[in-house]
Design a protein around this motif. Sequence first.
Motif, PDB file in Angstrom:
ATOM      1  N   ARG A 179      12.374  -5.786   1.328  1.00  0.00           N
ATOM      2  CA  ARG A 179      11.722  -4.039   1.810  1.00  0.00           C
ATOM      3  C   ARG A 179       9.593  -5.006   1.567  1.00  0.00           C
ATOM      4  N   CYS A 195       6.742   7.475  10.349  1.00  0.00           N
ATOM      5  CA  CYS A 195       5.720   7.639  10.697  1.00  0.00           C
ATOM      6  C   CYS A 195       5.187   5.342  10.998  1.00  0.00           C
ATOM      7  N   TYR A 208       7.294   4.184   4.048  1.00  0.00           N
ATOM      8  CA  TYR A 208       8.191   3.612   3.737  1.00  0.00           C
ATOM      9  C   TYR A 208       8.993   4.476   4.601  1.00  0.00           C
ATOM     10  N   ASP A 209       8.413   5.366   5.560  1.00  0.00           N
ATOM     11  CA  ASP A 209       9.182   6.240   6.248  1.00  0.00           C
ATOM     12  C   ASP A 209       8.472   6.059   7.332  1.00  0.00           C
ATOM     13  N   ARG A 236      -1.695  -0.179   1.741  1.00  0.00           N
ATOM     14  CA  ARG A 236      -2.035   1.444   1.397  1.00  0.00           C
ATOM     15  C   ARG A 236      -2.508   1.768   1.339  1.00  0.00           C
ATOM     16  N   ASN A 264       0.616   7.384   0.871  1.00  0.00           N
ATOM     17  CA  ASN A 264       1.181   6.843  -0.489  1.00  0.00           C
ATOM     18  C   ASN A 264       2.320   5.862   0.270  1.00  0.00           C
ATOM     19  N   GLU A 265       3.334   5.669  -1.407  1.00  0.00           N
ATOM     20  CA  GLU A 265       5.168   4.801  -0.430  1.00  0.00           C
ATOM     21  C   GLU A 265       5.883   5.285   0.032  1.00  0.00           C
ATOM     22  N   GLN A 266       5.509   6.735  -0.167  1.00  0.00           N
ATOM     23  CA  GLN A 266       6.697   7.710   0.427  1.00  0.00           C
ATOM     24  C   GLN A 266       6.067   7.637   1.673  1.00  0.00           C
ATOM     25  N   GLN A 267       4.552   7.053   1.992  1.00  0.00           N
ATOM     26  CA  GLN A 267       4.484   8.085   4.207  1.00  0.00           C
ATOM     27  C   GLN A 267       4.694   6.235   4.829  1.00  0.00           C
TER      28      GLN A 267
END
Length: 189
Positions: free
Chosen positions: A53, A79, A75-76, A64, A70-73
């Motif tokens: 990753r 986005c 790695y989207d 970040r 955040n991490e979810q955003q």
Amino acid sequence: MAELATVLAQIERCQLCADNLPDAPKPILQFSSQAKILLAGQAPGRLARLHGRPFADPSGELLRRWLGVNEQQFYDPSCFAIVPMAFCFPGRGKSGDNPPPVICQQTWHQRLLALNSNIQLTICIGSYAQQFHMAKQSVTTLVQQYQQWLPSKIALPHPSPRNRYWLAQNPWFEQEVIPQLQARVASLI
């Protein structure tokens, strides 16, 4: 979409630098045709290679935080597109990682970037990305010129722990640039 899938599959199988890398090629990037923000860095680091990753290391944590996501955003792929100047870990040099092999950028970048017309902000992390996407000036100069480049581009120093000295010598960066960066990112995701 078929063309994007084809290009990504070709990148995944790429062996252009195999003879010059310390390990077998393992291209690491994140890309979709919907992303509005392009993160252009140098090349995946050792930990990113290990985890498969981009920015899966302390540099990613700081990045970040700078972006205000955040991490979810992060790695989207709808986005953020994460397209370094080279897709494989180039190995260690005397004062950090080796430079990204130019053949990667020359072979893949124009083809890949042409498959996303939604990019509204290009975040150039470090000198290699800045020279390709912006101008051949020092990192400090380009970062200082953030108001001239926004809203479409912005230069950042590399968020590596090795850059603590630069950050300490340039406190204006976190005071002035980071709030502008976070506001621009928030407006796009």
